[in-house]
Design a protein around this motif. Structure first.
Motif, PDB file in Angstrom:
ATOM      1  N   UNK A  73       0.825  -1.204   0.000  1.00  0.00           N
ATOM      2  CA  UNK A  73       0.000   0.000   0.000  1.00  0.00           C
ATOM      3  C   UNK A  73       0.856   1.250   0.000  1.00  0.00           C
ATOM      4  N   UNK A  74       0.393   2.303   0.677  1.00  0.00           N
ATOM      5  CA  UNK A  74       1.210   3.508   0.823  1.00  0.00           C
ATOM      6  C   UNK A  74       2.544   3.155   1.480  1.00  0.00           C
ATOM      7  N   UNK A  75       3.558   3.947   1.214  1.00  0.00           N
ATOM      8  CA  UNK A  75       4.900   3.648   1.714  1.00  0.00           C
ATOM      9  C   UNK A  75       4.885   3.527   3.230  1.00  0.00           C
ATOM     10  N   UNK A  76       5.507   2.448   3.720  1.00  0.00           N
ATOM     11  CA  UNK A  76       5.539   2.206   5.152  1.00  0.00           C
ATOM     12  C   UNK A  76       4.298   1.457   5.618  1.00  0.00           C
ATOM     13  N   UNK A  77       4.204   1.298   6.904  1.00  0.00           N
ATOM     14  CA  UNK A  77       3.063   0.573   7.460  1.00  0.00           C
ATOM     15  C   UNK A  77       1.777   1.370   7.241  1.00  0.00           C
ATOM     16  N   UNK A  78       0.695   0.666   6.882  1.00  0.00           N
ATOM     17  CA  UNK A  78      -0.591   1.336   6.683  1.00  0.00           C
ATOM     18  C   UNK A  78      -1.698   0.478   7.274  1.00  0.00           C
ATOM     19  N   UNK A  79      -2.889   1.047   7.331  1.00  0.00           N
ATOM     20  CA  UNK A  79      -4.009   0.386   8.000  1.00  0.00           C
ATOM     21  C   UNK A  79      -4.638  -0.738   7.192  1.00  0.00           C
ATOM     22  N   UNK A  80      -4.291  -0.848   5.916  1.00  0.00           N
ATOM     23  CA  UNK A  80      -4.863  -1.901   5.076  1.00  0.00           C
ATOM     24  C   UNK A  80      -3.991  -3.151   5.051  1.00  0.00           C
ATOM     25  N   UNK A  81      -2.712  -2.974   4.693  1.00  0.00           N
ATOM     26  CA  UNK A  81      -1.796  -4.101   4.501  1.00  0.00           C
ATOM     27  C   UNK A  81      -0.821  -4.295   5.659  1.00  0.00           C
ATOM     28  N   UNK A  82      -0.848  -3.422   6.666  1.00  0.00           N
ATOM     29  CA  UNK A  82       0.160  -3.491   7.708  1.00  0.00           C
ATOM     30  C   UNK A  82       1.522  -3.138   7.130  1.00  0.00           C
ATOM     31  N   UNK A  83       2.524  -3.936   7.466  1.00  0.00           N
ATOM     32  CA  UNK A  83       3.864  -3.695   6.915  1.00  0.00           C
ATOM     33  C   UNK A  83       3.968  -4.176   5.475  1.00  0.00           C
ATOM     34  N   UNK A  84       3.030  -4.999   5.027  1.00  0.00           N
ATOM     35  CA  UNK A  84       3.056  -5.487   3.664  1.00  0.00           C
ATOM     36  C   UNK A  84       2.953  -6.999   3.605  1.00  0.00           C
ATOM     37  N   UNK A  85       3.267  -7.555   2.439  1.00  0.00           N
ATOM     38  CA  UNK A  85       3.131  -8.988   2.183  1.00  0.00           C
ATOM     39  C   UNK A  85       4.291  -9.765   2.799  1.00  0.00           C
ATOM     40  N   UNK A  86       3.973 -10.823   3.497  1.00  0.00           N
ATOM     41  CA  UNK A  86       4.977 -11.673   4.135  1.00  0.00           C
ATOM     42  C   UNK A  86       6.021 -12.146   3.120  1.00  0.00           C
ATOM     43  N   UNK A  87       7.301 -12.030   3.493  1.00  0.00           N
ATOM     44  CA  UNK A  87       8.420 -12.515   2.674  1.00  0.00           C
ATOM     45  C   UNK A  87       9.231 -13.470   3.533  1.00  0.00           C
ATOM     46  N   UNK A  88       8.926 -14.763   3.447  1.00  0.00           N
ATOM     47  CA  UNK A  88       9.543 -15.749   4.321  1.00  0.00           C
ATOM     48  C   UNK A  88      11.056 -15.848   4.115  1.00  0.00           C
ATOM     49  N   UNK A  89      11.481 -15.861   2.853  1.00  0.00           N
ATOM     50  CA  UNK A  89      12.906 -15.996   2.551  1.00  0.00           C
ATOM     51  C   UNK A  89      13.703 -14.831   3.126  1.00  0.00           C
ATOM     52  N   UNK A  90      13.193 -13.626   2.962  1.00  0.00           N
ATOM     53  CA  UNK A  90      13.889 -12.451   3.492  1.00  0.00           C
ATOM     54  C   UNK A  90      13.872 -12.451   5.022  1.00  0.00           C
ATOM     55  N   UNK A  91      12.766 -12.872   5.615  1.00  0.00           N
ATOM     56  CA  UNK A  91      12.684 -12.909   7.069  1.00  0.00           C
ATOM     57  C   UNK A  91      13.644 -13.931   7.666  1.00  0.00           C
ATOM     58  N   UNK A  92      13.804 -15.039   6.970  1.00  0.00           N
ATOM     59  CA  UNK A  92      14.741 -16.060   7.454  1.00  0.00           C
ATOM     60  C   UNK A  92      16.175 -15.543   7.407  1.00  0.00           C
ATOM     61  N   UNK A  93      16.485 -14.748   6.398  1.00  0.00           N
ATOM     62  CA  UNK A  93      17.842 -14.230   6.238  1.00  0.00           C
ATOM     63  C   UNK A  93      18.123 -13.034   7.134  1.00  0.00           C
ATOM     64  N   UNK A  94      17.076 -12.392   7.665  1.00  0.00           N
ATOM     65  CA  UNK A  94      17.265 -11.200   8.481  1.00  0.00           C
ATOM     66  C   UNK A  94      18.023 -11.549   9.755  1.00  0.00           C
ATOM     67  N   UNK A  95      18.946 -10.671  10.136  1.00  0.00           N
ATOM     68  CA  UNK A  95      19.762 -10.903  11.328  1.00  0.00           C
ATOM     69  C   UNK A  95      19.117 -10.225  12.530  1.00  0.00           C
ATOM     70  N   UNK A  96      19.470 -10.725  13.709  1.00  0.00           N
ATOM     71  CA  UNK A  96      18.959 -10.121  14.955  1.00  0.00           C
ATOM     72  C   UNK A  96      19.404  -8.675  15.060  1.00  0.00           C
TER      73      UNK A  96
END
Length: 479
Positions: free
Chosen positions: A456-479
Motif C-alpha cells: 500500500x502507501x509507503x511504510x506501514x498502513x491500515x490496510x496491509x500493515x507492513x506489507x506482504x509476508x516474505x519468508x525468505x527475506x525474514x529467514x535471512x534477516x539478522x537479529x
C-alpha cells in the motif's frame, strides 16, 4: 400516656423503614434494562450526554441487553454446577451498612445476613458492555479459594457455573451465572465492591473468520520454496473447531487434541481441518510447514465460542510448550484475553491471529489487536486486499487468504478469509523457528516487519500493515 408513646414509636419506626428502603442512586434491578438505559442510570449516557435528550437513553420497551447473544445449545451444559456445593460462609459486606457500622472492608459477623441482590450498591458506574456476550454470565478472577468463590456468589446473588485455576491469568477464573436478570454491566460494577475480585469481564462471544466457500498460490507469494519448506518438530497450537483427523492431509500431523467444550457435540469440522492443513498438511495439499506438530484445541461450534472456553484452550496450549499459537477468530476486546495473550507472549510463544472479515469500517478485532499479537489480513492471487478485511493500525502483515484450496471435513474446499491468511503466517513462522530454534518471538516479529513487501502507501498502513509476508527475506534477516 402509654398509648401515646406506642403511637409515637410506631410512627418513628415506619419512617425509619421508609428511609432504609430507599435505593442508592446507582442501583437498578430492572431485568429488562438494556445497555443505553444502563448507561443512563446516573443521568448521562456513555458519551456523557444528557439522557433527557432522547427520552432517557432507551425506548423503555423491555428489550434484551444490547449485544447479548443467547446460545443455549453452546452454553448450558459446558460446565454443569457441582453436585453438592459447599454452604455459603460469612462474607464481607459489599455495602456501607449504616445501621451495623460496617464498611466494605469489614467482614459480616459470623452468622450475619446474606445480602439480597436488590440491596447491593456499586462502587463504580454500571459498565457499558460492547460486542456480543452471554447475557446471563460474567467472568471473574478471584483472589481466594473455593470458599471465597462461594462467599462471593452468595453475597452477590450469583451462581458458580465453573471455576478453575488459569495458568495464563495466574489466578482462579470463575464463570458466575446471573439468575435474576440483572444486566451484565450492573453486575460487573457491583462485583467491583469486593476486593477479592481482581478482574471482572463479560463472557464475550467470538467468531471464526471464514468469508467464503486455484491452486494454492501461497508458496510463491510468500517466497517459500515448497520443496524446501520444513517445520519439523516445531510445536504449533491451533484453537478452532473440531477436526476431521481421518483426512489424509492430516496423517501424522496431529500430536495431541483437547476439547474445551466436551458437553457440546461436534457438528462442524471444516474450519479447523483447513487451518491445520494449511499450516502442516501432507500429501497433495501440503501445508506451509510440513513436519510441524499440531496441538489442536477444539473451542468452537457453529462458528462461535465464548471467552471462558477460549481461555481454557489457551491454558492447555501453553502447557504443551508450543512455540506458536494460531487464533483464527475475532471478537470484542476483553481484558482477560489481553492478560492471557500478554503472559503467553512472556513465555516466548509467537501469537498469530486473524485481523477479521467484518469490513473496512468494523471496530478492531481481538485478539489480533492486542500488543504482542501478529494481526494478519488477507490478500488474493493479485496481491489485492480482500474487500471484507478489517482495517486499522493494528494490522501487522498480509498473507494469501483468498480462494485457496485446503483440506476440509468433506475432503477439500476453496476457502477465503483472514483465518486462512493467519494459518499461512503461522506455517511460515514454523519454518523460521525450524531454521533457527533459538530465535525469539520478538526477533521473529521484527524480522517479519522489516522484510515484508510493501503493498500500500509507503511504510506501514491500515490496510496491509507492513506489507506482504516474505519468508525468505525474514529467514535471512539478522537479529
Amino acid at each position: 400516656m402509654a398509648a401515646k408513646a406506642v403511637i409515637r414509636f410506631a410512627v418513628l419506626l415506619a419512617a425509619a423503614m421508609t428511609i432504609a428502603a430507599a435505593p442508592g442512586f446507582t442501583q437498578t434491578n430492572d431485568p429488562s434494562l438494556n445497555q443505553p438505559r444502563t448507561d443512563c442510570v446516573n443521568g448521562k449516557d456513555a458519551a456523557g450526554a444528557d439522557c433527557a435528550k432522547d427520552g432517557g437513553g432507551a425506548s423503555g420497551n423491555g428489550a434484551a441487553q444490547a449485544g447479548a447473544v443467547f446460545l443455549p445449545a453452546l452454553i448450558v451444559d459446558l460446565f454443569p454446577n457441582p453436585a453438592e456445593a459447599p454452604p455459603p460462609l460469612p462474607t464481607p459486606n459489599p455495602r456501607n451498612d449504616q445501621a451495623g457500622g460496617t464498611t466494605p472492608s469489614e467482614p459480616t459477623p459470623p452468622g450475619g445476613p446474606i445480602i439480597s441482590p436488590t440491596d447491593l450498591i456499586t462502587t463504580e458506574p454500571p459498565r457499558a458492555v460492547t460486542g456480543e456476550f452471554v447475557p446471563d454470565e460474567v467472568l471473574v478472577t478471584v483472589d481466594g479459594d473455593a470458599n471465597a468463590v462461594q462467599q462471593i456468589a452468595a453475597s452477590f446473588g450469583l451462581q458458580v457455573r465453573s471455576q478453575r485455576q488459569s495458568r495464563l491469568l495466574g489466578s482462579t477464573l470463575v464463570r458466575f451465572g446471573i439468575p435474576d436478570g440483572r444486566p451484565v454491566g450492573v453486575v460487573l460494577a457491583q462485583l467491583a465492591a469486593d476486593g477479592r475480585t481482581q478482574r471482572r469481564e463479560p463472557n464475550h462471544v467470538y467468531s471464526l473468520q471464514q468469508a467464503a466457500g486455484i491452486v494454492n498460490y501461497a508458496f510463491d507469494h510468500i517466497t517459500l520454496d515448497a520443496k524446501q519448506a520444513n517445520g519439523e518438530n516445531v510445536r504449533v497450537a491451533v484453537i478452532d473447531t473440531g477436526i476431521d483427523d481421518t483426512n489424509p492431509a492430516l496423517a501424522g500431523v496431529i500430536a495431541d487434541q483437547f476439547d474445551a467444550m466436551p458437553g457440546v457435540p461436534i457438528e462442524k469440522r471444516d474450519h479447523g481441518t483447513s487451518i491445520d492443513g494449511l499450516i502442516a498438511g501432507v500429501g497433495p495439499l501440503e501445508g506451509m510447514a510440513p513436519g510441524a506438530k499440531i496441538y489442536h484445541a477444539r473451542a468452537f461450534e457453529g462458528g462461535k465460542s465464548t471467552m471462558d472456553v477460549i481461555l481454557a484452550a489457551l491454558d492447555w496450549a501453553a502447557d504443551q510448550n508450543v512455540r506458536i499459537i494460531n487464533m483464527s477468530f475475532v471478537g470484542p476486546k476483553n481484558d482477560l484475553l489481553g492478560v492471557a495473550c500478554r503472559n503467553a507472549r512472556g513465555l516466548g510463544i509467537v501469537l498469530v491471529a486473524a485481523a477479521g472479515n467484518n469490513g473496512p469500517k468494523a471496530p478492531y478485532g481481538y485478539p489480533a489487536a492486542f500488543d504482542g499479537v501478529i494481526a494478519v489480513t488477507a490478500t488474493d492471487a493479485k496481491d489485492q486486499l480482500m474487500p471484507q478485511a478489517n482495517r486499522g493500525a493494528y494490522v501487522f502483515i498480509s498473507a494469501p487468504g483468498v480462494e485457496m484450496v485446503a483440506p476440509s471435513g468433506a475432503g477439500t474446499d476453496v476457502v477465503t478469509g483472514t483465518s486462512f491468511a493467519a494459518a499461512i503466517v503461522s506455517g511460515a513462522i514454523a519454518n523460521l523457528i525450524h531454521a533457527a530454534p533459538d530465535r525469539s518471538a520478538d526477533d521473529i516479529e521484527k524480522a517479519l516487519a522489516a522484510t515484508a513487501r510493501d503493498l500500500g502507501p509507503k511504510g506501514r498502513d491500515n490496510d496491509f500493515g507492513y506489507g506482504l509476508l516474505d519468508t525468505k527475506a525474514a529467514e535471512a534477516a539478522k537479529n
